[in-house]
Design an enzyme around this catalytic site. Structure first.
Site, PDB file in Angstrom:
ATOM      1  N   ASP A  82       9.439   1.582   5.373  1.00 35.51           N
ATOM      2  CA  ASP A  82       8.702   1.803   6.626  1.00 35.51           C
ATOM      3  C   ASP A  82       9.483   2.497   7.760  1.00 35.51           C
ATOM      4  OD1 ASP A  82       7.058   0.229   5.054  1.00 35.51           O
ATOM      5  OD2 ASP A  82       6.549  -1.197   6.618  1.00 35.51           O
ATOM      6  N   LYS A 122       1.093   0.580   1.739  1.00 40.72           N
ATOM      7  CA  LYS A 122       0.677  -0.823   1.904  1.00 40.72           C
ATOM      8  C   LYS A 122       0.030  -0.985   3.268  1.00 40.72           C
ATOM      9  CE  LYS A 122       5.198  -2.194   3.703  1.00 40.72           C
ATOM     10  NZ  LYS A 122       4.784  -2.593   5.052  1.00 40.72           N
ATOM     11  N   CYS A 133       9.198  -6.566   7.420  1.00 43.07           N
ATOM     12  CA  CYS A 133       8.861  -5.960   6.124  1.00 43.07           C
ATOM     13  C   CYS A 133      10.063  -5.828   5.188  1.00 43.07           C
ATOM     14  CB  CYS A 133       8.172  -4.617   6.347  1.00 43.07           C
ATOM     15  SG  CYS A 133       6.524  -4.840   7.075  1.00 43.07           S
TER      16      CYS A 133
END
Ligand SMILES: [Zn+2]
Length: 187
Positions: free
Chosen positions: A16, A102, A141
């Site tokens: 990310d 995701k 995350c």
């Protein structure tokens, strides 16, 4: 940072590193952008060794359940097809990078890159045994991804210089929890 030695059976997983998680974005992490040059070195090392590079992205619909207007914990971020959802422009992803998307579901959030994405299967088919992880954010995350990687049976190394937390306390807690779960912390 001591550069990891990538070998057969290794993969690099970058979590990310998107504009919204960097300074100037809608959910900025302090110094989030400082992981980019470090990750670029790791990408180059992985490519030299023939180790595959995987990159995850948060990719939310506009009314995602993690957003505050929907009762979630976060301001809207990483909206599909926006600038904020793009990878940091200086991140040098290889042409053959494997993209893991995701956070697209309407019914739940997915902090982990392993959460119903099929990632475990593709890693096992490629005979990956050890995963090097960096990216954003350490206490959200990256934490969830590294824990799931351990649960799936991989050896996991977190590259500390290649990640940043949302909060310093959260980051310290995440390192403790990850160490307890058997994740090696690479300085
Ligand atoms: Zn998100």
């Amino acid at each position: 940072m001591r550069e990891p030695t990538f070998r057969k059976g290794d993969a690099l997983l970058i979590v990310d590193v998107q504009n919204d998680f960097c300074p100037g974005g809608s959910l900025p992490i302090d110094e989030g952008d400082t992981v980019v040059p470090i990750l670029n070195e790791l990408i180059a090392a992985a490519e030299n060794a023939g180790a595959p590079v995987f990159v995850s992205r948060d990719w939310h619909p506009s009314n995602h359940p993690s957003f505050t207007p929907e009762g979630g914990a976060w301001p809207p971020h990483c909206l599909q097809d926006t600038e904020g959802a793009k990878f940091h422009p200086d991140l040098l992803l290889p042409a053959n990078v494997m993209l893991v998307t995701k956070g697209t579901r309407f019914d739940k959030d997915q902090h982990s890159a392993f959460d119903e994405t099929g990632l475990t299967g593709v890693l096992k088919r490629r005979e990956i045994r050890r995963i090097w992880i960096g990216g954003l954010a350490l206490d959200v995350c990256v934490r969830a991804t590294a824990l799931d990687a351990r649960k799936a049976g991989f050896q996991v190394h977190l590259i500390k210089a290649a990640t940043r937390p949302v909060t310093p306390e959260g980051g310290a807690d995440a390192l403790t929890e990850l160490t307890r779960a058997g994740v090696s912390i690479a300085e």
